[in-house]
Design a protein around this motif. Sequence first.
Motif, PDB file in Angstrom:
ATOM      1  N   GLU A  95       0.833  -1.206   0.000  1.00 21.52           N
ATOM      2  CA  GLU A  95       0.000   0.000   0.000  1.00 21.52           C
ATOM      3  C   GLU A  95       0.866   1.253   0.000  1.00 21.52           C
ATOM      4  O   GLU A  95       0.610   2.192  -0.752  1.00 21.52           O
ATOM      5  CB  GLU A  95      -0.908  -0.020   1.229  1.00 21.52           C
ATOM      6  N   GLN A  96       1.900   1.264   0.830  1.00 23.81           N
ATOM      7  CA  GLN A  96       2.798   2.423   0.901  1.00 23.81           C
ATOM      8  C   GLN A  96       3.493   2.652  -0.436  1.00 23.81           C
ATOM      9  O   GLN A  96       3.607   3.781  -0.904  1.00 23.81           O
ATOM     10  CB  GLN A  96       3.822   2.242   2.022  1.00 23.81           C
ATOM     11  N   ALA A  97       3.960   1.594  -1.074  1.00 21.82           N
ATOM     12  CA  ALA A  97       4.616   1.712  -2.377  1.00 21.82           C
ATOM     13  C   ALA A  97       3.648   2.266  -3.421  1.00 21.82           C
ATOM     14  O   ALA A  97       4.025   3.096  -4.251  1.00 21.82           O
ATOM     15  CB  ALA A  97       5.166   0.352  -2.820  1.00 21.82           C
ATOM     16  N   ALA A  98       2.393   1.827  -3.378  1.00 24.11           N
ATOM     17  CA  ALA A  98       1.389   2.314  -4.329  1.00 24.11           C
ATOM     18  C   ALA A  98       1.088   3.787  -4.100  1.00 24.11           C
ATOM     19  O   ALA A  98       0.912   4.556  -5.056  1.00 24.11           O
ATOM     20  CB  ALA A  98       0.116   1.483  -4.218  1.00 24.11           C
ATOM     21  N   VAL A  99       1.054   4.206  -2.840  1.00 25.01           N
ATOM     22  CA  VAL A  99       0.821   5.621  -2.524  1.00 25.01           C
ATOM     23  C   VAL A  99       1.996   6.458  -3.012  1.00 25.01           C
ATOM     24  O   VAL A  99       1.821   7.498  -3.660  1.00 25.01           O
ATOM     25  CB  VAL A  99       0.594   5.820  -1.004  1.00 25.01           C
ATOM     26  N   GLU A 100       3.214   5.996  -2.737  1.00 26.16           N
ATOM     27  CA  GLU A 100       4.406   6.738  -3.131  1.00 26.16           C
ATOM     28  C   GLU A 100       4.538   6.848  -4.645  1.00 26.16           C
ATOM     29  O   GLU A 100       5.016   7.861  -5.152  1.00 26.16           O
ATOM     30  CB  GLU A 100       5.657   6.076  -2.537  1.00 26.16           C
ATOM     31  N   SER A 101       4.092   5.829  -5.373  1.00 24.04           N
ATOM     32  CA  SER A 101       4.195   5.866  -6.834  1.00 24.04           C
ATOM     33  C   SER A 101       3.028   6.619  -7.474  1.00 24.04           C
ATOM     34  O   SER A 101       3.025   6.832  -8.676  1.00 24.04           O
ATOM     35  CB  SER A 101       4.254   4.444  -7.390  1.00 24.04           C
ATOM     36  N   GLY A 102       2.040   6.990  -6.670  1.00 26.03           N
ATOM     37  CA  GLY A 102       0.891   7.710  -7.204  1.00 26.03           C
ATOM     38  C   GLY A 102      -0.206   6.807  -7.749  1.00 26.03           C
ATOM     39  O   GLY A 102      -1.211   7.288  -8.264  1.00 26.03           O
TER      40      GLY A 102
END
Length: 125
Positions: A95-102
């Motif tokens: 989830e964090q990676a998806a948020v950071e990548s937009g």
Amino acid sequence: MGRNKFSQKEIEKIGKLLRLKNSVNRGKQKLIRHELRVDYEFNISDFNEPGKAFGEEELRDAVKRGAIQILDEATIEAMKAKRARDKARDEAAREQAAVESGEQTDWKKAMEEWQEWENEKHQND
């Protein structure tokens, strides 16, 4: 891949579900396989020969040949707790990676901002 380590009580319940699966119609078989996967992390395909039915006898054979191990209840509970922690950790990282990548909105942050706005709105009323 599901688990291959179960308690004796789980093996008995899985055996009962497999016996039931082999005596009901296709639709109910599907529900039982789902219950096996979700409740016990037991995937028939991990233990059977492709194209062959898998029932209670095949379950006993899998235990005898060591493909399935029977452990004590405390060990199984500790193992399940660790799997749950690992799954939660991995999901949070995804989830964090998806948020950071937009790719995804940080809904927790959005809800916090919404709550702050609601609180300010009610204070000004």
